[in-house]
Write a protein that holds these residues in place. Sequence first.
Motif, short mmCIF file in Angstrom:
data_model
loop_
_atom_site.label_atom_id
_atom_site.label_comp_id
_atom_site.label_asym_id
_atom_site.label_seq_id
_atom_site.Cartn_x
_atom_site.Cartn_y
_atom_site.Cartn_z
N ALA A 44 0.83 -1.20 0.00
CA ALA A 44 0.00 0.00 0.00
C ALA A 44 0.87 1.25 0.00
O ALA A 44 2.03 1.24 0.42
N ARG A 45 0.28 2.32 -0.50
CA ARG A 45 0.93 3.62 -0.44
C ARG A 45 0.30 4.40 0.71
O ARG A 45 -0.92 4.63 0.73
N HIS A 46 1.12 4.79 1.67
CA HIS A 46 0.66 5.52 2.85
C HIS A 46 1.13 6.97 2.77
O HIS A 46 2.30 7.23 2.46
N THR A 47 0.23 7.89 3.04
CA THR A 47 0.60 9.29 3.15
C THR A 47 0.59 9.65 4.63
O THR A 47 -0.46 9.56 5.29
N LEU A 48 1.74 10.04 5.15
CA LEU A 48 1.90 10.34 6.57
C LEU A 48 2.24 11.81 6.76
O LEU A 48 3.06 12.38 6.03
N LEU A 49 1.61 12.42 7.74
CA LEU A 49 1.91 13.80 8.11
C LEU A 49 2.90 13.77 9.26
O LEU A 49 2.69 13.09 10.27
N LEU A 50 4.00 14.49 9.10
CA LEU A 50 5.05 14.50 10.11
C LEU A 50 4.82 15.57 11.16
O LEU A 50 4.02 16.49 10.98
N ASN A 51 5.54 15.45 12.25
CA ASN A 51 5.58 16.46 13.31
C ASN A 51 4.23 16.70 13.99
O ASN A 51 3.94 17.80 14.44
N VAL A 52 3.38 15.66 14.02
CA VAL A 52 2.14 15.73 14.78
C VAL A 52 2.40 15.15 16.16
O VAL A 52 2.85 14.00 16.28
N ARG A 53 2.15 15.90 17.19
CA ARG A 53 2.43 15.45 18.55
C ARG A 53 1.36 14.48 19.03
O ARG A 53 0.18 14.84 19.14
N ARG A 54 1.76 13.26 19.35
CA ARG A 54 0.82 12.24 19.81
C ARG A 54 0.17 12.65 21.12
O ARG A 54 -0.99 12.30 21.38
N GLU A 55 0.89 13.38 21.95
CA GLU A 55 0.33 13.82 23.23
C GLU A 55 -0.93 14.66 23.03
O GLU A 55 -1.92 14.51 23.75
N ARG A 56 -0.92 15.51 22.03
CA ARG A 56 -2.09 16.34 21.75
C ARG A 56 -3.25 15.48 21.27
O ARG A 56 -4.40 15.73 21.62
N GLU A 76 -19.90 -1.74 26.35
CA GLU A 76 -19.39 -0.51 25.74
C GLU A 76 -18.85 0.44 26.80
O GLU A 76 -17.82 1.08 26.62
N ALA A 77 -19.55 0.52 27.95
CA ALA A 77 -19.10 1.38 29.04
C ALA A 77 -17.78 0.87 29.62
O ALA A 77 -16.86 1.65 29.91
N GLN A 78 -17.66 -0.46 29.79
CA GLN A 78 -16.42 -1.04 30.30
C GLN A 78 -15.26 -0.78 29.35
O GLN A 78 -14.14 -0.44 29.78
N ALA A 79 -15.52 -0.94 28.07
CA ALA A 79 -14.48 -0.70 27.07
C ALA A 79 -14.02 0.75 27.11
O ALA A 79 -12.82 1.04 27.05
N CYS A 80 -14.96 1.66 27.22
CA CYS A 80 -14.64 3.09 27.28
C CYS A 80 -13.83 3.40 28.54
O CYS A 80 -12.84 4.14 28.49
N ASP A 81 -14.23 2.84 29.68
CA ASP A 81 -13.50 3.06 30.94
C ASP A 81 -12.05 2.61 30.83
O ASP A 81 -11.14 3.29 31.31
N GLU A 82 -11.83 1.46 30.19
CA GLU A 82 -10.47 0.93 30.07
C GLU A 82 -9.62 1.78 29.12
O GLU A 82 -8.43 1.98 29.36
N LEU A 83 -10.24 2.29 28.06
CA LEU A 83 -9.50 3.18 27.16
C LEU A 83 -9.16 4.49 27.85
O LEU A 83 -8.04 5.01 27.70
N ILE A 84 -10.09 5.02 28.62
CA ILE A 84 -9.84 6.25 29.38
C ILE A 84 -8.69 6.04 30.36
O ILE A 84 -7.79 6.87 30.49
N ALA A 85 -8.71 4.90 31.07
CA ALA A 85 -7.65 4.61 32.04
C ALA A 85 -6.30 4.47 31.36
O ALA A 85 -5.27 4.95 31.86
N SER A 86 -6.27 3.82 30.19
CA SER A 86 -5.03 3.61 29.46
C SER A 86 -4.45 4.94 28.97
O SER A 86 -3.24 5.20 29.12
N ILE A 87 -5.30 5.79 28.41
CA ILE A 87 -4.83 7.09 27.91
C ILE A 87 -4.38 7.97 29.07
O ILE A 87 -3.35 8.66 28.98
N THR A 88 -5.12 7.94 30.18
CA THR A 88 -4.74 8.72 31.35
C THR A 88 -3.38 8.31 31.87
O THR A 88 -2.54 9.15 32.23
N LEU A 157 -10.73 7.57 17.32
CA LEU A 157 -9.67 8.24 18.07
C LEU A 157 -8.57 8.75 17.15
O LEU A 157 -8.25 8.14 16.14
N LYS A 158 -7.98 9.87 17.54
CA LYS A 158 -6.90 10.44 16.76
C LYS A 158 -5.59 9.70 16.96
O LYS A 158 -4.81 9.52 16.03
N ASN A 159 -5.32 9.25 18.19
CA ASN A 159 -4.01 8.67 18.45
C ASN A 159 -3.80 7.35 17.71
O ASN A 159 -2.66 6.95 17.48
#
Length: 208
Positions: A44-56, A76-88, A157-159
């Motif tokens: 595949a051909r991928h187009t990537l944008l550089l210098n994007v801060r993952r933290e943001r 769905e609520a459990q899944a969301c809670d775990e994603l929130i905890a992981s990102i935090t 999600l953006k990340n």
Amino acid sequence: MLNKTNSNSVAVLDFAALVAMLDGNKSARFISLLYRAKETGELARHTLLLNVRRERCLKVDLANLTALRPSLTGIEAQACDELIASITETLTTGQNSQYTKAGYYAGQGNGNVQVSVKDVCYVRGYSVRKDVIEAGTYKEVRSAAKTIAKNKLRKGLKNTRCREFRITPENFIMARHEGKAIILDASGSSLGKLANLAPVTMAVPVSA
């Protein structure tokens, strides 16, 4: 090894020179990457944008998931809670406890590239577009209900669009500058398809 293709473009054909080009990059905004996935064989051909801060990206995702959480129930609520905890955890400590590459990198890198202790170059960027040239062989995966729910949430999600691609001396073919882009062929073949691809000149709005 450098190979001058014309007065405006110098093709890098040597792996060490590729690492130096990426690590020292201060001008290119995009990478147009021809890449063959090792696991599936997909080209595949991928187009990537550089210098994007993952933290943001993570901060935006955390805010969006937190706002969404009151409307969810059950799995769905459990899944969301775990994603929130992981990102935090990632935002708080700088590294998630599930991270599998601790101590793996040699310390070289500017955010867009890291080099591992095994002479592997990892190119990082924000995925803008993917065009499949050759479909791969994809394994059927039977996931648990909570994993399916997480994957559904991750699609928004953006990340998760912050991608990392593995470049080695074996799959690297060629790289060159084209205006504000770096054209990179890591297809692992001598097809040389990127030589005929138009340079990437698009302006992509990214709020992250």
